[in-house]
Design a protein around this motif. Structure first.
Motif, short mmCIF file in Angstrom:
data_model
loop_
_atom_site.label_atom_id
_atom_site.label_comp_id
_atom_site.label_asym_id
_atom_site.label_seq_id
_atom_site.Cartn_x
_atom_site.Cartn_y
_atom_site.Cartn_z
N VAL A 123 0.88 -1.32 -0.32
CA VAL A 123 -0.27 0.06 -0.12
C VAL A 123 1.10 1.45 0.21
N ASP A 124 1.79 1.52 0.91
CA ASP A 124 2.73 2.43 0.48
C ASP A 124 2.80 2.80 -0.69
N LYS A 125 4.12 1.67 -1.19
CA LYS A 125 4.75 2.12 -2.12
C LYS A 125 3.17 2.24 -3.70
N LEU A 126 2.08 1.62 -3.47
CA LEU A 126 1.36 2.20 -4.51
C LEU A 126 1.03 3.68 -3.94
N LEU A 127 0.71 4.39 -2.73
CA LEU A 127 0.18 5.39 -2.50
C LEU A 127 1.93 6.53 -2.75
N GLU A 128 2.00 6.11 -2.01
CA GLU A 128 3.75 6.78 -3.17
C GLU A 128 3.73 6.83 -4.38
N ARG A 129 3.34 5.71 -5.34
CA ARG A 129 3.32 5.84 -6.90
C ARG A 129 2.11 7.44 -7.56
N PHE A 130 1.35 7.34 -6.71
CA PHE A 130 -0.01 8.15 -7.42
C PHE A 130 -0.24 9.21 -6.96
N GLY A 131 0.57 9.56 -5.86
CA GLY A 131 0.82 10.80 -5.81
C GLY A 131 -0.13 11.02 -3.54
N PRO A 132 -0.16 12.32 -3.17
CA PRO A 132 -0.53 12.25 -1.69
C PRO A 132 -2.07 12.66 -2.09
N ASP A 133 -2.48 12.70 -2.83
CA ASP A 133 -4.33 13.59 -3.05
C ASP A 133 -5.01 11.94 -4.16
N PHE A 134 -3.45 11.32 -3.89
CA PHE A 134 -5.25 9.98 -4.06
C PHE A 134 -5.83 8.98 -3.50
N ALA A 135 -6.90 8.57 -3.81
CA ALA A 135 -7.72 7.88 -3.05
C ALA A 135 -8.51 6.94 -3.85
N PHE A 136 -8.89 5.71 -2.83
CA PHE A 136 -9.98 4.59 -2.88
C PHE A 136 -11.26 5.45 -2.55
N VAL A 137 -11.66 5.28 -3.60
CA VAL A 137 -13.79 5.12 -2.60
C VAL A 137 -14.27 3.74 -3.16
N PRO A 138 -14.79 3.46 -2.16
CA PRO A 138 -15.87 2.13 -2.08
C PRO A 138 -17.41 2.63 -3.21
N VAL A 139 -17.75 2.16 -3.80
CA VAL A 139 -18.79 2.10 -4.48
C VAL A 139 -20.10 1.63 -4.31
N GLY A 140 -20.99 1.76 -3.49
CA GLY A 140 -22.26 1.23 -3.70
C GLY A 140 -21.50 -0.08 -2.21
N GLN A 141 -22.44 -1.14 -2.10
CA GLN A 141 -22.79 -1.71 -0.93
C GLN A 141 -21.59 -2.90 -1.05
N ALA A 142 -20.88 -3.72 -0.13
CA ALA A 142 -20.51 -5.20 -0.24
C ALA A 142 -21.50 -6.10 -0.22
N ASN A 143 -21.26 -7.11 -0.84
CA ASN A 143 -21.97 -7.77 -0.24
C ASN A 143 -21.60 -9.37 -0.49
N GLY A 144 -22.32 -10.51 0.04
CA GLY A 144 -21.13 -11.43 0.63
C GLY A 144 -21.98 -12.57 1.28
#
Length: 124
Positions: free
Chosen positions: A59-80
């Motif tokens: 995760v550190d490497k991923l966030l570093e690669r994409f920059g300080p404003d990059f974020a993941f956002v859930p879409v909808g609700q999880a199901n299972g």
């Protein structure tokens, strides 16, 4: 046989919002310890990552690669059900365009993420 199902939405949203979007490694490690099993496996399209510390480093490497404003956002609700859960998401700069979309599919064991497959949508 137990009919109790874990809160799949809580687990997968927490993973996106407080693991994959968390920039503070100490905070991320706390959350990983709460929601992942002792020996989790992260399966990405080009890598297999084993263990909590290695997931955090990924995760550190991923966030570093994409920059300080990059974020993941859930879409909808999880199901299972029966230990398998799914949640779609998108990612990109905060308040900016979506750069990537995908889904997480998780195997849940004893209320924690044991294996997490990260599925990326292909560009159209």
């Amino acid at each position: 046989m137990s009919t109790h199902e874990p809160d799949y939405d809580h687990l997968l949203r927490t993973n996106i919002e407080r693991v994959f979007s968390e920039r503070d490694p100490a905070q991320r490690a706390k959350v990983i310890a709460e929601i992942y099993t002792a020996e989790p496996v992260l399966l990405e399209p080009n890598d297999i990552v084993r263990g909590r510390d290695n997931i955090s480093q990924t995760v550190d490497k991923l966030l570093e690669r994409f920059g300080p404003d990059f974020a993941f956002v859930p879409v909808g609700q999880a199901n299972g059900h029966h230990g398998l859960a799914h949640l779609t998401w998108h990612a990109g700069p905060k308040n900016g365009p979506v750069v990537v979309t995908g889904a997480d599919v998780a195997e849940i064991v004893d209320g924690r993420i044991a294996r997490l497959w990260v599925l990326l949508d292909t560009a159209s």
